[in-house]
Design an enzyme around this catalytic site. Sequence first.
Site, PDB file in Angstrom:
ATOM      1  N   ASP A 237       0.849  -1.193   0.000  1.00 32.19           N
ATOM      2  CA  ASP A 237       0.000   0.000   0.000  1.00 32.19           C
ATOM      3  C   ASP A 237       0.882   1.238   0.000  1.00 32.19           C
ATOM      4  O   ASP A 237       1.809   1.351   0.818  1.00 32.19           O
ATOM      5  CB  ASP A 237      -0.905   0.004   1.231  1.00 32.19           C
ATOM      6  CG  ASP A 237      -2.007   1.041   1.114  1.00 32.19           C
ATOM      7  OD1 ASP A 237      -2.497   1.272   0.000  1.00 32.19           O
ATOM      8  OD2 ASP A 237      -2.384   1.622   2.149  1.00 32.19           O
TER       9      ASP A 237
ATOM     10  N   TYR B 146       1.268   5.693  -0.477  1.00 35.41           N
ATOM     11  CA  TYR B 146       0.848   6.927   0.212  1.00 35.41           C
ATOM     12  C   TYR B 146       1.088   8.056  -0.792  1.00 35.41           C
ATOM     13  O   TYR B 146       1.829   8.988  -0.532  1.00 35.41           O
ATOM     14  CB  TYR B 146       1.715   7.069   1.464  1.00 35.41           C
ATOM     15  CG  TYR B 146       1.362   8.116   2.474  1.00 35.41           C
ATOM     16  CD1 TYR B 146       0.075   8.272   2.969  1.00 35.41           C
ATOM     17  CD2 TYR B 146       2.369   8.949   2.984  1.00 35.41           C
ATOM     18  CE1 TYR B 146      -0.206   9.217   3.938  1.00 35.41           C
ATOM     19  CE2 TYR B 146       2.108   9.902   3.957  1.00 35.41           C
ATOM     20  CZ  TYR B 146       0.810  10.026   4.430  1.00 35.41           C
ATOM     21  OH  TYR B 146       0.546  10.958   5.402  1.00 35.41           O
TER      22      TYR B 146
ATOM     23  N   HIS C 252      -3.676  14.084   0.414  1.00 37.21           N
ATOM     24  CA  HIS C 252      -3.907  13.248   1.597  1.00 37.21           C
ATOM     25  C   HIS C 252      -2.723  13.346   2.564  1.00 37.21           C
ATOM     26  O   HIS C 252      -2.914  13.532   3.775  1.00 37.21           O
ATOM     27  CB  HIS C 252      -4.111  11.799   1.162  1.00 37.21           C
ATOM     28  CG  HIS C 252      -4.210  10.827   2.293  1.00 37.21           C
ATOM     29  ND1 HIS C 252      -5.260  10.818   3.187  1.00 37.21           N
ATOM     30  CD2 HIS C 252      -3.378   9.815   2.689  1.00 37.21           C
ATOM     31  CE1 HIS C 252      -5.082   9.854   4.078  1.00 37.21           C
ATOM     32  NE2 HIS C 252      -3.954   9.236   3.805  1.00 37.21           N
TER      33      HIS C 252
ATOM     34  N   ARG D 292       1.006  16.678  12.781  1.00 34.64           N
ATOM     35  CA  ARG D 292       2.187  17.486  13.104  1.00 34.64           C
ATOM     36  C   ARG D 292       1.878  18.961  12.817  1.00 34.64           C
ATOM     37  O   ARG D 292       2.470  19.578  11.918  1.00 34.64           O
ATOM     38  CB  ARG D 292       3.392  17.020  12.275  1.00 34.64           C
ATOM     39  CG  ARG D 292       3.793  15.573  12.496  1.00 34.64           C
ATOM     40  CD  ARG D 292       5.020  15.187  11.665  1.00 34.64           C
ATOM     41  NE  ARG D 292       4.755  15.322  10.213  1.00 34.64           N
ATOM     42  CZ  ARG D 292       4.157  14.395   9.490  1.00 34.64           C
ATOM     43  NH1 ARG D 292       3.753  13.266  10.046  1.00 34.64           N
ATOM     44  NH2 ARG D 292       3.938  14.583   8.189  1.00 34.64           N
TER      45      ARG D 292
ATOM     46  N   GLU E 112     -10.252   4.024   3.471  1.00 38.01           N
ATOM     47  CA  GLU E 112      -9.313   4.685   2.571  1.00 38.01           C
ATOM     48  C   GLU E 112      -9.724   4.321   1.149  1.00 38.01           C
ATOM     49  O   GLU E 112      -9.628   3.153   0.751  1.00 38.01           O
ATOM     50  CB  GLU E 112      -7.867   4.264   2.854  1.00 38.01           C
ATOM     51  CG  GLU E 112      -7.363   4.779   4.190  1.00 38.01           C
ATOM     52  CD  GLU E 112      -5.858   4.641   4.363  1.00 38.01           C
ATOM     53  OE1 GLU E 112      -5.243   3.873   3.596  1.00 38.01           O
ATOM     54  OE2 GLU E 112      -5.312   5.312   5.257  1.00 38.01           O
TER      55      GLU E 112
ATOM     56  N   GLU F 243      -9.150   3.932  -2.516  1.00 38.90           N
ATOM     57  CA  GLU F 243      -7.912   3.745  -3.252  1.00 38.90           C
ATOM     58  C   GLU F 243      -8.167   3.068  -4.597  1.00 38.90           C
ATOM     59  O   GLU F 243      -9.251   2.536  -4.857  1.00 38.90           O
ATOM     60  CB  GLU F 243      -6.934   2.887  -2.434  1.00 38.90           C
ATOM     61  CG  GLU F 243      -6.678   3.408  -1.034  1.00 38.90           C
ATOM     62  CD  GLU F 243      -5.522   2.711  -0.339  1.00 38.90           C
ATOM     63  OE1 GLU F 243      -4.723   2.039  -1.032  1.00 38.90           O
ATOM     64  OE2 GLU F 243      -5.413   2.843   0.898  1.00 38.90           O
TER      65      GLU F 243
ATOM     66  N   ASP G 295      -9.043   0.282   1.776  1.00 38.14           N
ATOM     67  CA  ASP G 295      -8.101  -0.216   2.779  1.00 38.14           C
ATOM     68  C   ASP G 295      -8.560   0.284   4.149  1.00 38.14           C
ATOM     69  O   ASP G 295      -8.147   1.341   4.611  1.00 38.14           O
ATOM     70  CB  ASP G 295      -6.686   0.257   2.451  1.00 38.14           C
ATOM     71  CG  ASP G 295      -5.636  -0.487   3.253  1.00 38.14           C
ATOM     72  OD1 ASP G 295      -5.874  -1.666   3.576  1.00 38.14           O
ATOM     73  OD2 ASP G 295      -4.589   0.103   3.546  1.00 38.14           O
TER      74      ASP G 295
ATOM     75  N   ARG H 237      -7.757   3.909  13.097  1.00 40.22           N
ATOM     76  CA  ARG H 237      -6.835   5.034  13.334  1.00 40.22           C
ATOM     77  C   ARG H 237      -6.278   5.057  14.754  1.00 40.22           C
ATOM     78  O   ARG H 237      -5.120   5.457  14.957  1.00 40.22           O
ATOM     79  CB  ARG H 237      -7.557   6.353  13.035  1.00 40.22           C
ATOM     80  CG  ARG H 237      -8.065   6.498  11.619  1.00 40.22           C
ATOM     81  CD  ARG H 237      -6.946   6.524  10.610  1.00 40.22           C
ATOM     82  NE  ARG H 237      -7.476   6.725   9.252  1.00 40.22           N
ATOM     83  CZ  ARG H 237      -6.743   6.703   8.158  1.00 40.22           C
ATOM     84  NH1 ARG H 237      -5.442   6.485   8.239  1.00 40.22           N
ATOM     85  NH2 ARG H 237      -7.291   6.881   6.973  1.00 40.22           N
TER      86      ARG H 237
ATOM     87  N   GLN I  31      -3.684   2.274  14.998  1.00 48.32           N
ATOM     88  CA  GLN I  31      -2.539   2.674  14.177  1.00 48.32           C
ATOM     89  C   GLN I  31      -1.710   3.760  14.862  1.00 48.32           C
ATOM     90  O   GLN I  31      -0.470   3.724  14.852  1.00 48.32           O
ATOM     91  CB  GLN I  31      -3.020   3.168  12.816  1.00 48.32           C
ATOM     92  CG  GLN I  31      -1.911   3.594  11.871  1.00 48.32           C
ATOM     93  CD  GLN I  31      -2.453   4.135  10.549  1.00 48.32           C
ATOM     94  OE1 GLN I  31      -3.657   4.088  10.301  1.00 48.32           O
ATOM     95  NE2 GLN I  31      -1.576   4.648   9.714  1.00 48.32           N
TER      96      GLN I  31
ATOM     97  N   TYR J  65       2.248   2.645  15.279  1.00 51.89           N
ATOM     98  CA  TYR J  65       2.956   2.790  14.011  1.00 51.89           C
ATOM     99  C   TYR J  65       4.394   3.310  14.125  1.00 51.89           C
ATOM    100  O   TYR J  65       5.185   3.149  13.192  1.00 51.89           O
ATOM    101  CB  TYR J  65       2.161   3.671  13.050  1.00 51.89           C
ATOM    102  CG  TYR J  65       2.351   5.162  13.207  1.00 51.89           C
ATOM    103  CD1 TYR J  65       3.147   5.867  12.302  1.00 51.89           C
ATOM    104  CD2 TYR J  65       1.717   5.857  14.221  1.00 51.89           C
ATOM    105  CE1 TYR J  65       3.305   7.238  12.413  1.00 51.89           C
ATOM    106  CE2 TYR J  65       1.866   7.218  14.343  1.00 51.89           C
ATOM    107  CZ  TYR J  65       2.655   7.911  13.449  1.00 51.89           C
ATOM    108  OH  TYR J  65       2.811   9.258  13.564  1.00 51.89           O
TER     109      TYR J  65
ATOM    110  N   LYS K 244      -4.116  -1.843  10.152  1.00 47.30           N
ATOM    111  CA  LYS K 244      -4.411  -1.948   8.725  1.00 47.30           C
ATOM    112  C   LYS K 244      -4.678  -3.380   8.268  1.00 47.30           C
ATOM    113  O   LYS K 244      -5.343  -3.586   7.256  1.00 47.30           O
ATOM    114  CB  LYS K 244      -3.216  -1.423   7.915  1.00 47.30           C
ATOM    115  CG  LYS K 244      -2.958   0.056   8.069  1.00 47.30           C
ATOM    116  CD  LYS K 244      -3.889   0.853   7.196  1.00 47.30           C
ATOM    117  CE  LYS K 244      -3.387   2.284   7.044  1.00 47.30           C
ATOM    118  NZ  LYS K 244      -4.237   3.064   6.132  1.00 47.30           N
TER     119      LYS K 244
ATOM    120  N   THR L  22      -8.817  -5.569   3.851  1.00 52.34           N
ATOM    121  CA  THR L  22      -8.696  -4.681   2.692  1.00 52.34           C
ATOM    122  C   THR L  22      -9.662  -5.209   1.645  1.00 52.34           C
ATOM    123  O   THR L  22      -9.543  -6.360   1.220  1.00 52.34           O
ATOM    124  CB  THR L  22      -7.262  -4.671   2.141  1.00 52.34           C
ATOM    125  OG1 THR L  22      -6.365  -4.179   3.131  1.00 52.34           O
ATOM    126  CG2 THR L  22      -7.167  -3.798   0.894  1.00 52.34           C
TER     127      THR L  22
ATOM    128  N   GLU M  97      -9.961  12.643   7.363  1.00 56.61           N
ATOM    129  CA  GLU M  97      -9.831  13.937   6.686  1.00 56.61           C
ATOM    130  C   GLU M  97     -11.173  14.656   6.608  1.00 56.61           C
ATOM    131  O   GLU M  97     -11.259  15.860   6.865  1.00 56.61           O
ATOM    132  CB  GLU M  97      -9.294  13.737   5.272  1.00 56.61           C
ATOM    133  CG  GLU M  97      -7.874  13.238   5.178  1.00 56.61           C
ATOM    134  CD  GLU M  97      -7.517  12.912   3.740  1.00 56.61           C
ATOM    135  OE1 GLU M  97      -7.049  13.822   3.031  1.00 56.61           O
ATOM    136  OE2 GLU M  97      -7.732  11.745   3.322  1.00 56.61           O
TER     137      GLU M  97
END
Length: 402
Positions: A116, A118, A123, A132, A188, A190, A222, A226, A229, A233, A242, A246, A347
């Site tokens: 997978d 990114y 995104h 951050r 997600e 995709e 996917d 959260r 994760q 992670y 994750k 899927t 998001e």
Amino acid sequence: MDLVRTGARVKTRVEVPDDSLFGADNLPYGVFAPEGQHYRVGTRLGDSVIDLAAALGDPEFAEPSLAALMARGPDHWREVRERIRELVGNEIDSAAVHALSEVQLGLPVPIGDYVDFYASIDHATNLGRLFRPDSEPLLPNWRHLPVGYHGRAGTVVVSGTEVIRPSGQRRTDSGTPDFGPSRRLDIEAELGFLVGVGSELGDPIETGEFAERVFGVALVNDWSARDIQAWEYQPLGPFLGKSFATSIAPWVTPLAALESARVPTPEQSPEPLPYLREKEPWGLDIDLTVSWNGEVVAHPPFSRMYWSPAQMLAHLTANGAATRTGDLYASGTISGPEPDQRGSFIELSWGGSEPVLVGGQKRTFLEDGDEVVITASAPGPGTGRIGLGEVRGRIQPARRRD
């Protein structure tokens, strides 16, 4: 369908409306089973599925997988597509034609490895701002390579398979973890790419080989936990948050059907290193639609993806990693710059701080019983469009640990 009797056999012509997303310019492949029968390879035409083993008299299509077709390479793919286009332009043995509503659709091919990526700059920027807020949203490596991770091929499931809410460690307010069902279950949206012709260990694939290696594309969801994760992670990336499920669409659209959808990727700055430079454009103008409990909540545009699928495949194998027939790699969440183009609920709800109205209720993440359906279409020849089918999944409660 118009039926015509020829000798002892009945033939039919499948009539498809001009505005159908599944006309003769599309012809995706899938694996299907009529009631009480075994799975075999078919193609979709309108709202019908054509049994290719029966219609073409070819045992290659009697197997419950696309693997044999995929492994034979682009010359064979072109030959088969021309045979099918000729077939659907004429009368077909009615025994080979099935109503889509009356068949079971299966996983199109056993999945070998699953990677997978990114690859959406929108995104990645959104998540960087969420996670951050006092730093640059993109990490220093992001514009230099397609960031990705290895997923779990054994939990790639066909559209319609119910998704069990995962359990795992979640960080508490005290900073220590507890264990329980995910409270921030997400999607997600995709696009997935299925490798047809594999590569040998030690031999990288160049960007210009993309169309010789990749058989076709399929929609992917996917699913992501959260909260699980977020705790697990660092420093090695996604794991249990994750790997629980899927979902992949049952229909695989061949690259040949997407020729009219090809576009350049957005400008890449700085210029990628030589092994990632494309000799021809492999951006794709594909528009997705995300529905949450029957209500449309987002329209992610694949044309905005910063890294192309050819670049993803080149990077995936740059160290000499081998690929095999049935390997799947996915784009990562597809998002655009506008709020209604975001392909994940973290998001859309901006980390849960800006709830989304669904069915008149304020919602952030998935609850038990929720159903998500992702569909997509792309430009076809002329003014028409072609469809990529759908990937659907409904959330079921977590299973207790006694």
